[in-house]
Motif scaffolding. Sequence first.
Motif, PDB file in Angstrom:
ATOM      1  N   ASN A   1       0.805  -1.224   0.000  1.00  0.00           N
ATOM      2  CA  ASN A   1       0.000   0.000   0.000  1.00  0.00           C
ATOM      3  C   ASN A   1       0.835   1.270   0.000  1.00  0.00           C
ATOM      4  O   ASN A   1       0.510   2.253  -0.670  1.00  0.00           O
ATOM      5  CB  ASN A   1      -0.939   0.001   1.212  1.00  0.00           C
ATOM      6  CG  ASN A   1      -2.032  -1.039   1.071  1.00  0.00           C
ATOM      7  OD1 ASN A   1      -2.417  -1.375  -0.043  1.00  0.00           O
ATOM      8  ND2 ASN A   1      -2.510  -1.556   2.173  1.00  0.00           N
ATOM      9  N   SER A   2       1.926   1.257   0.775  1.00  0.00           N
ATOM     10  CA  SER A   2       2.760   2.457   0.840  1.00  0.00           C
ATOM     11  C   SER A   2       3.413   2.753  -0.512  1.00  0.00           C
ATOM     12  O   SER A   2       3.546   3.909  -0.910  1.00  0.00           O
ATOM     13  CB  SER A   2       3.830   2.312   1.927  1.00  0.00           C
ATOM     14  OG  SER A   2       4.692   1.233   1.644  1.00  0.00           O
ATOM     15  N   LYS A   3       3.791   1.681  -1.242  1.00  0.00           N
ATOM     16  CA  LYS A   3       4.398   1.889  -2.551  1.00  0.00           C
ATOM     17  C   LYS A   3       3.375   2.388  -3.564  1.00  0.00           C
ATOM     18  O   LYS A   3       3.694   3.203  -4.434  1.00  0.00           O
ATOM     19  CB  LYS A   3       5.053   0.592  -3.036  1.00  0.00           C
ATOM     20  CG  LYS A   3       6.340   0.251  -2.301  1.00  0.00           C
ATOM     21  CD  LYS A   3       7.023  -0.961  -2.908  1.00  0.00           C
ATOM     22  CE  LYS A   3       8.344  -1.246  -2.197  1.00  0.00           C
ATOM     23  NZ  LYS A   3       9.030  -2.432  -2.771  1.00  0.00           N
TER      24      LYS A   3
ATOM     25  N   TRP B   1      -7.276   5.745   3.634  1.00  0.00           N
ATOM     26  CA  TRP B   1      -6.220   5.691   2.623  1.00  0.00           C
ATOM     27  C   TRP B   1      -6.285   6.895   1.692  1.00  0.00           C
ATOM     28  O   TRP B   1      -5.271   7.533   1.419  1.00  0.00           O
ATOM     29  CB  TRP B   1      -6.344   4.390   1.815  1.00  0.00           C
ATOM     30  CG  TRP B   1      -5.150   4.139   0.923  1.00  0.00           C
ATOM     31  CD1 TRP B   1      -4.011   3.461   1.252  1.00  0.00           C
ATOM     32  CD2 TRP B   1      -4.986   4.577  -0.421  1.00  0.00           C
ATOM     33  NE1 TRP B   1      -3.139   3.456   0.186  1.00  0.00           N
ATOM     34  CE2 TRP B   1      -3.714   4.126  -0.857  1.00  0.00           C
ATOM     35  CE3 TRP B   1      -5.782   5.300  -1.307  1.00  0.00           C
ATOM     36  CZ2 TRP B   1      -3.229   4.383  -2.139  1.00  0.00           C
ATOM     37  CZ3 TRP B   1      -5.297   5.557  -2.587  1.00  0.00           C
ATOM     38  CH2 TRP B   1      -4.036   5.101  -2.988  1.00  0.00           C
TER      39      TRP B   1
ATOM     40  N   ASN C   1      -5.271  10.057   3.458  1.00  0.00           N
ATOM     41  CA  ASN C   1      -3.821  10.142   3.597  1.00  0.00           C
ATOM     42  C   ASN C   1      -3.177  10.634   2.308  1.00  0.00           C
ATOM     43  O   ASN C   1      -2.259  11.465   2.324  1.00  0.00           O
ATOM     44  CB  ASN C   1      -3.260   8.768   3.981  1.00  0.00           C
ATOM     45  CG  ASN C   1      -1.828   8.841   4.464  1.00  0.00           C
ATOM     46  OD1 ASN C   1      -1.371   9.875   4.955  1.00  0.00           O
ATOM     47  ND2 ASN C   1      -1.100   7.747   4.328  1.00  0.00           N
TER      48      ASN C   1
ATOM     49  N   ASP D   1       3.030   5.991  -2.732  1.00  0.00           N
ATOM     50  CA  ASP D   1       4.206   6.731  -3.206  1.00  0.00           C
ATOM     51  C   ASP D   1       4.160   6.930  -4.718  1.00  0.00           C
ATOM     52  O   ASP D   1       4.523   8.004  -5.217  1.00  0.00           O
ATOM     53  CB  ASP D   1       5.493   5.997  -2.817  1.00  0.00           C
ATOM     54  CG  ASP D   1       5.772   6.039  -1.330  1.00  0.00           C
ATOM     55  OD1 ASP D   1       5.151   6.869  -0.637  1.00  0.00           O
ATOM     56  OD2 ASP D   1       6.596   5.230  -0.846  1.00  0.00           O
TER      57      ASP D   1
END
Length: 271
Positions: free
Chosen positions: A3-5, A41, A44, A8
């Motif tokens: 998820n973070s990738k 999400w 964010n 990003d």
Amino acid sequence: MNNSKILDKLIDLWAKDKLAHFYIVQPSPTQENPREFTRQWIQNFLAQTIASEKETSLESAKSKLELGLSDILQISKEDEFENYSVSDEQFSEFNKFQNYRPLELKQRFITIDDAHSITTILSNKLLKTLEEPAANTTIFLLDPFRKNILPTISSRAIYLRLPSAQSAQIIASSKNLSEFLGGLELKEDIIEAVKLIERDRSNIMPLFDTLKGKKSLELEFVEGLTQYVNQREFDYSTLHRFSQALKWYEKAQVFNNYSPEKLSGLMLSII
């Protein structure tokens, strides 16, 4: 891709002014509290764009977002089972939103919760905007329960599928395509069809039969193939073959060529 990738990557596209105009965001089927997770999400993501553009802290950006910005329209409802109405004032605001240029941010955003609640009548009214929103505007439909979205809408979107932590581990440790697609949580019959090809390259027809007449499923499968290639260390010749096959696939779509002709080159270039 965890998820973070994914986040990003999306931020990077935003920074380069290369965001697509329309995305559908889906959490993993195994995600706990998927509705709240998906909302958090996207919040964010929006907060990070604000923080980057305004050169402020993430906490300050979240406060600005909570107070409201003229360039961000968020459509939501309390009851997840209630359908959106054509007469809903929020969609009147949606239409008005298209008439203005960015005032506070370089990019404008619209988020719509519970995409499955968009009725056929309402979707027909939204189609033109979903196809071609106002300049510098990106629309996110949030689909927390991964329900069937009307094909007239889904065919116009890029899907952002957010894997669970368990799925991300499967993706990271996958040794072959079928394991990788399993981590992406594609349908089991697709994964079984891919396993057959991995055992015998000539056994490709079951995959075609599985995807035949299912355009959104085919696009999801091709997206999975592309992610797999991007995360594996293939040699140059394999990457070149896949790249050429992908170009042919995209070109062939314009002429509506039969799927086996388009997909076989993609599959056999990497297996």
